[in-house]
Design an enzyme around this catalytic site. Structure first.
Site, PDB file in Angstrom:
ATOM      1  N   CYS A  42       0.850  -1.189   0.000  1.00 37.03           N
ATOM      2  CA  CYS A  42       0.000   0.000   0.000  1.00 37.03           C
ATOM      3  C   CYS A  42       0.893   1.248   0.000  1.00 37.03           C
ATOM      4  CB  CYS A  42      -0.894   0.000   1.237  1.00 37.03           C
ATOM      5  SG  CYS A  42      -1.919   1.479   1.398  1.00 37.03           S
ATOM      6  N   CYS A  45       0.192   3.220   3.486  1.00 33.45           N
ATOM      7  CA  CYS A  45       0.583   2.735   4.830  1.00 33.45           C
ATOM      8  C   CYS A  45       1.631   1.635   4.816  1.00 33.45           C
ATOM      9  CB  CYS A  45      -0.647   2.248   5.597  1.00 33.45           C
ATOM     10  SG  CYS A  45      -1.241   0.629   5.053  1.00 33.45           S
ATOM     11  N   CYS A  95      -7.534  -0.881   1.262  1.00 38.17           N
ATOM     12  CA  CYS A  95      -6.503  -1.432   2.147  1.00 38.17           C
ATOM     13  C   CYS A  95      -7.138  -1.715   3.503  1.00 38.17           C
ATOM     14  CB  CYS A  95      -5.367  -0.429   2.295  1.00 38.17           C
ATOM     15  SG  CYS A  95      -4.141  -0.921   3.531  1.00 38.17           S
ATOM     16  N   CYS A  98      -5.343   0.718   6.396  1.00 42.68           N
ATOM     17  CA  CYS A  98      -5.539   2.177   6.465  1.00 42.68           C
ATOM     18  C   CYS A  98      -6.829   2.649   5.806  1.00 42.68           C
ATOM     19  CB  CYS A  98      -4.335   2.914   5.891  1.00 42.68           C
ATOM     20  SG  CYS A  98      -4.218   2.867   4.097  1.00 42.68           S
ATOM     21  N   CYS A 118      -8.500  -5.053  -9.944  1.00 50.41           N
ATOM     22  CA  CYS A 118      -8.075  -3.996 -10.867  1.00 50.41           C
ATOM     23  C   CYS A 118      -7.593  -2.825  -9.998  1.00 50.41           C
ATOM     24  CB  CYS A 118      -9.266  -3.608 -11.737  1.00 50.41           C
ATOM     25  SG  CYS A 118      -8.885  -2.440 -13.034  1.00 50.41           S
TER      26      CYS A 118
HETATM   27 FE    FE Z   1      -2.914   1.078   3.487  1.00 50.91          FE
END
Ligand code: FE
Length: 133
Positions: A42, A45, A95, A98, A118
């Protein structure tokens, strides 16, 4: 993290996609034509989200132009939410750590398991595999 914290941490384009649910222009992302071995994290984060060995090339028009993955790296990597924006019933991928927007999940007959995560390149940070381990 407050909204202002995110604005300071992220680029304007990352903020628009990760925190406002935007979409990058197809074919423009840095991981569209990219096939190195490693882990995608990510960009907001750092959580490990997708493994390179689940990345594939979709052949479905409309789904081409963003990185495509057949599955998430772990059960606690991403969360799925229903998304009715833009007049379409879609599944949003965020995510799990976060809550940042990553992309959408579609059915895709050209995927090895029929699933297509995607994901916007701008939401990802790639880390190459450490071959010394
Ligand atoms: Fe994240």
């Amino acid at each position: 993290m407050t909204d202002n914290d995110w604005k300071e941490k992220l680029t304007p384009e990352q903020y628009r996609v990760l925190r406002e649910g935007g979409t990058e222009t197809p074919g423009t992302g840095k991981y569209v034509d990219f096939a190195e071995d490693g882990m995608y994290h990510c960009a907001a984060c750092g959580r490990a989200l997708f493994k390179s060995d689940t990345k594939y090339e979709s052949t479905i028009p409309g789904l081409i132009g963003w990185p495509a993955f057949s599955e998430a790296a772990a059960n606690d990597a991403v969360e799925l939410k229903s998304d009715d924006s833009l007049g379409m019933a879609r599944t949003e991928v965020v995510c799990k750590k976060c809550g940042s927007h990553l992309g959408h999940l579609f059915d895709d007959p050209s995927s090895p398991n029929g699933k297509h995560y995607c994901i916007n390149s701008v939401c990802l940070d790639f880390a190459p595999k450490d071959n010394k381990k």
